[in-house]
Write a protein that holds these residues in place. Structure first.
Motif, PDB file in Angstrom:
ATOM      1  N   PRO A 299       0.853  -1.294  -0.108  1.00 18.44           N
ATOM      2  CA  PRO A 299       0.134  -0.121  -0.014  1.00 18.44           C
ATOM      3  C   PRO A 299       1.082   1.574  -0.271  1.00 18.44           C
ATOM      4  N   VAL A 300       1.804   1.370   0.635  1.00 20.15           N
ATOM      5  CA  VAL A 300       3.001   2.320   0.576  1.00 20.15           C
ATOM      6  C   VAL A 300       2.892   2.805  -0.465  1.00 20.15           C
ATOM      7  N   ALA A 301       3.247   2.495  -1.580  1.00 13.98           N
ATOM      8  CA  ALA A 301       3.715   2.339  -3.319  1.00 13.98           C
ATOM      9  C   ALA A 301       2.538   2.822  -3.298  1.00 13.98           C
ATOM     10  N   SER A 302       1.614   2.263  -3.671  1.00 19.41           N
ATOM     11  CA  SER A 302       0.830   2.443  -4.169  1.00 19.41           C
ATOM     12  C   SER A 302       0.152   3.804  -3.914  1.00 19.41           C
ATOM     13  N   ASP A 303      -0.161   4.264  -2.671  1.00 23.40           N
ATOM     14  CA  ASP A 303      -0.578   5.363  -2.270  1.00 23.40           C
ATOM     15  C   ASP A 303       0.994   6.716  -2.980  1.00 23.40           C
ATOM     16  N   ILE A 318       9.177  13.920  -7.062  1.00 17.26           N
ATOM     17  CA  ILE A 318       9.979  13.799  -5.845  1.00 17.26           C
ATOM     18  C   ILE A 318      10.507  12.698  -5.875  1.00 17.26           C
ATOM     19  N   MET A 319       9.635  11.622  -6.365  1.00 14.27           N
ATOM     20  CA  MET A 319      10.285  10.060  -5.644  1.00 14.27           C
ATOM     21  C   MET A 319      10.958   9.858  -6.784  1.00 14.27           C
ATOM     22  N   GLU A 320      11.092  10.079  -8.497  1.00 15.09           N
ATOM     23  CA  GLU A 320      12.141   9.630  -9.069  1.00 15.09           C
ATOM     24  C   GLU A 320      14.091  10.540  -8.650  1.00 15.09           C
ATOM     25  N   PHE A 321      13.533  11.660  -8.372  1.00 13.10           N
ATOM     26  CA  PHE A 321      14.462  12.121  -8.105  1.00 13.10           C
ATOM     27  C   PHE A 321      15.495  11.532  -6.195  1.00 13.10           C
ATOM     28  N   LEU A 322      14.256  11.122  -5.909  1.00 13.63           N
ATOM     29  CA  LEU A 322      15.330  10.184  -4.679  1.00 13.63           C
ATOM     30  C   LEU A 322      16.331   9.273  -5.401  1.00 13.63           C
ATOM     31  N   LEU A 323      15.522   8.466  -6.201  1.00 13.75           N
ATOM     32  CA  LEU A 323      15.526   7.034  -6.363  1.00 13.75           C
ATOM     33  C   LEU A 323      16.424   6.936  -7.770  1.00 13.75           C
ATOM     34  N   CYS A 324      16.515   7.987  -8.603  1.00 14.26           N
ATOM     35  CA  CYS A 324      17.474   7.902  -9.941  1.00 14.26           C
ATOM     36  C   CYS A 324      18.060   8.929  -9.312  1.00 14.26           C
ATOM     37  N   LYS A 325      18.246   9.619  -8.895  1.00 14.01           N
ATOM     38  CA  LYS A 325      19.338  11.322  -8.922  1.00 14.01           C
ATOM     39  C   LYS A 325      20.209  10.751  -7.480  1.00 14.01           C
ATOM     40  N   LEU A 326      19.778  10.885  -6.304  1.00 13.30           N
ATOM     41  CA  LEU A 326      20.218  10.412  -5.225  1.00 13.30           C
ATOM     42  C   LEU A 326      21.021   9.210  -5.388  1.00 13.30           C
ATOM     43  N   ILE A 327      19.870   8.084  -5.028  1.00 13.31           N
ATOM     44  CA  ILE A 327      20.004   6.450  -5.402  1.00 13.31           C
ATOM     45  C   ILE A 327      20.595   5.759  -5.643  1.00 13.31           C
ATOM     46  N   LYS A 328      20.528   6.342  -7.424  1.00 11.21           N
ATOM     47  CA  LYS A 328      21.297   5.876  -8.934  1.00 11.21           C
ATOM     48  C   LYS A 328      20.123   4.240  -8.486  1.00 11.21           C
ATOM     49  N   LEU A 334       9.816   0.438  -7.859  1.00  6.43           N
ATOM     50  CA  LEU A 334       8.925   0.811  -7.116  1.00  6.43           C
ATOM     51  C   LEU A 334       7.888   0.719  -7.542  1.00  6.43           C
ATOM     52  N   GLU A 335       7.005   0.747  -8.727  1.00 11.27           N
ATOM     53  CA  GLU A 335       6.344   0.619  -9.899  1.00 11.27           C
ATOM     54  C   GLU A 335       5.588  -0.649  -9.593  1.00 11.27           C
ATOM     55  N   ASP A 336       7.161  -1.882  -9.070  1.00 10.95           N
ATOM     56  CA  ASP A 336       6.910  -2.811  -9.456  1.00 10.95           C
ATOM     57  C   ASP A 336       5.692  -3.297  -8.072  1.00 10.95           C
ATOM     58  N   TYR A 339      -0.143  -2.061  -6.602  1.00 17.02           N
ATOM     59  CA  TYR A 339      -1.461  -2.754  -7.009  1.00 17.02           C
ATOM     60  C   TYR A 339      -1.198  -2.983  -8.273  1.00 17.02           C
ATOM     61  N   GLU A 340      -1.692  -1.878  -8.962  1.00 21.40           N
ATOM     62  CA  GLU A 340      -1.833  -2.155 -10.152  1.00 21.40           C
ATOM     63  C   GLU A 340      -0.919  -2.690 -11.026  1.00 21.40           C
ATOM     64  N   LYS A 341       0.438  -2.815 -11.085  1.00 22.97           N
ATOM     65  CA  LYS A 341       1.573  -3.361 -11.311  1.00 22.97           C
ATOM     66  C   LYS A 341       1.984  -5.056 -11.591  1.00 22.97           C
ATOM     67  N   ARG A 342       1.812  -5.456  -9.658  1.00 21.53           N
ATOM     68  CA  ARG A 342       1.544  -6.826  -9.950  1.00 21.53           C
ATOM     69  C   ARG A 342      -0.119  -7.707  -9.918  1.00 21.53           C
ATOM     70  N   LYS A 343      -1.215  -6.987 -10.015  1.00 26.57           N
ATOM     71  CA  LYS A 343      -1.854  -7.314 -10.520  1.00 26.57           C
ATOM     72  C   LYS A 343      -1.409  -7.607 -12.099  1.00 26.57           C
ATOM     73  N   GLU A 344      -1.376  -7.067 -12.850  1.00 20.22           N
ATOM     74  CA  GLU A 344      -1.184  -7.004 -14.205  1.00 20.22           C
ATOM     75  C   GLU A 344       0.299  -7.993 -14.251  1.00 20.22           C
ATOM     76  N   PHE A 345       1.414  -8.213 -14.122  1.00 26.91           N
ATOM     77  CA  PHE A 345       2.429  -8.851 -13.732  1.00 26.91           C
ATOM     78  C   PHE A 345       1.786 -10.966 -13.379  1.00 26.91           C
ATOM     79  N   LEU A 346       1.181 -10.726 -12.167  1.00 29.38           N
ATOM     80  CA  LEU A 346       0.923 -12.027 -12.210  1.00 29.38           C
ATOM     81  C   LEU A 346      -0.319 -12.421 -13.099  1.00 29.38           C
TER      82      LEU A 346
END
Length: 495
Positions: A299-303, A318-328, A334-336, A339-346
């Motif tokens: 739920p945290v990722a979906s929210d 903001i999340m793109e800056f934190l994940l892509c720029k700072l953490i590389k 996070l998108e995977d 719930y939407e991505k998990r339903k599609e993948f499963l």
């Protein structure tokens, strides 16, 4: 000396005559400009034919460049004695018609004004209605965003249990407690005929002690144990491909089957590797244990990344800056987990049926004393510093201070607050990140510990250990021992 008023009156009369003459010329030009127009005046057929050059009629009408030809025709009621000079009558009739038309259009000016006023009023009303509609659309959009934000993941949590095509789960908590108690009493039955691969989860690259204590614990027992070298902030598909190659290398190098234990996103990555590449891995993998893995979503990722909520675009930036720029890392990591991505993948990639599965999930404590709990996540090595000694020997007066200092982070406190948030908002029990219902993999044996553990407890040791409680290494050994038993029972059933 002439009277100026007489000059002014003469000038006004001249201008009026010129204006009237201009109007009459314009009307006559429109009237006489019709091509092949026939007018029947009492039996006399008049044909108006346009000629390229002007005619020689000595009137204002002659400037229009139109000639007249008269064609006589007989009828039963027409007298043969027609006037020859009918052309003057036609001109008079045309002039009288033009004057009447001018008078009629003059009388129609108020009607035209009313029509223009009506059209202007309609245009203003349409513009007003259009602005009202735009305002209503914006208000409805804001209301929809507020509802989406407030509702959050209420309709998505536990969707695996509601899906009819998902296999049921079996409770194996009792057997897990028996195995854990035996391990604490010194009964280690985990065989060395397997290679044990520990798969880390999200942000594992930033915690050097991730699974380190468990690996040392297994190595002391003489077991072959490895930690998968994957990028924890990479997408699920990328990590699935890297895990496939890692499993093939371990199987080729040792000749043994591989037992998988994935924590958090590591379990999702391992499940993706098995579901996508099972044709290549079915003779190399013996089982998979999910440890607090968001198999159904988190739920945290979906929210955070849900579209259509308030400030969705700003939050994504903001999340793109934190994940892509700072953490590389990759924002898809996070998108995977949404719930939407998990339903599609499963829906497109299902786990194989002929492999033993275990789902381990726990509930975090939200007591006040948890805030004081600290997690040991790394070591910081201090530089060499000369420090005075207290011995009698002069050689002992200088002590090398190059040593390792533990890095302590209040991970448990943050997870306790997050668990409290999920419980108050959705009424769901969780380990601080993953809800208990989303961690149960369909067709697996579910393990629920009788103690409260947060999401990071299984990989990071607590700074204050309780000797009366089992540690993470012992729990991992109990889970893998139970997984080996499930595999042996499955083989017995097939035989």
């Amino acid at each position: 000396m002439d009277d100026p008023f007489l000059h002014l009156a003469s000038l006004s009369s001249y201008i009026a005559q010129q204006f009237v003459q201009f109007i009459e010329d314009l009307i006559c030009r429109d009237l006489l400009g019709w091509s092949e127009y026939l007018v029947d005046f009492g039996g006399l057929l008049v044909n108006f034919t346009t000629v390229p050059e002007a005619c020689s009629f000595p009137s204002r009408v002659s400037d229009t460049g139109t000639s007249f030809r008269f064609h006589g025709r007989r009828s039963s009621y027409v007298n043969d004695n027609l006037p020859v000079n009918s052309f003057l009558e036609i001109v008079r009739s045309n002039q009288s018609y033009g004057g009447f038309r001018l008078i009629f259009e003059g009388l129609m000016l108020p009607v035209y004004g009313l029509r223009f006023t009506w059209k202007l009023t309609l245009a203003s009303w349409r513009c007003f209605v259009s602005h009202i509609r735009c305002a209503l659309v914006q208000v409805q959009s804001v209301i929809s965003r507020v509802r989406t934000t407030l509702r959050g993941s209420s309709d998505d949590i536990g969707w695996l249990q509601q899906a009819p095509e998902m296999a049921p789960v079996v409770d194996g908590s009792a057997r897990f407690r028996e195995l854990l108690q035996g391990i604490r009493n010194g009964q280690h039955t985990l065989p060395d005929s397997f290679v044990y691969l520990l798969i880390p989860g999200f942000f594992s690259n930033h915690g050097p002690l991730y699974f380190v204590s468990t690996k040392k614990f297994f190595s002391k027992m003489g077991l072959t144990c490895h930690i998968a070298k994957i990028h924890s902030e990479a997408s699920v598909e990328q990590n699935a491909w890297e895990l496939k190659q890692c499993i093939e290398e371990l199987h080729w190098g040792s000749g043994k089957h591989v037992m998988l234990l994935g924590h958090s996103k590591g379990g999702v990555d391992a499940a993706a590797a098995l579901s996508k590449y099972w044709h290549d891995l079915k003779d190399k993998v013996a089982g998979l244990a999910f440890v607090q893995s968001p198999y159904g979503g988190i739920p945290v990722a979906s929210d955070i990344l849900r579209d259509g909520q308030i400030a969705d675009k700003e939050t994504r930036r903001i999340m793109e800056f934190l994940l892509c720029k700072l953490i590389k890392g990759d924002i898809r990591a996070l998108e995977d987990l949404t719930y939407e991505k998990r339903k599609e993948f499963l829906k497109n990639h299902k786990l194989p049926d002929d492999i033993p599965l275990i789902s381990f999930h726990s509930e975090a404590s939200i007591a006040l004393n948890v805030i004081a709990t600290m997690s040991h996540i790394a070591h910081a090595e201090l530089p060499w510093l000369p420090l005075p000694g207290f011995g009698d020997d002069e050689s002992e007066n200088v002590i090398q201070a190059g040593c390792k200092v533990p890095v302590i982070v209040p991970v448990s406190a943050a997870l306790a607050l997050c668990a409290l948030h999920l419980q108050l908002r959705y009424g769901e029990k969780s380990d601080g990140l993953v809800t208990c219902r989303d961690a149960e993999v369909p067709g697996s044996v579910v393990v629920k510990p009788d103690i409260k553990l947060d999401h990071a407890w299984m990989v990071y040791s607590s700074w204050r250990k309780d000797p009366n409680e089992p540690d993470a290494s012992e729990m991992c050994e109990a889970l893998l021992t139970m997984l080996v038993e499930l595999g042996m029972k499955r083989k017995e059933v097939l035989c």
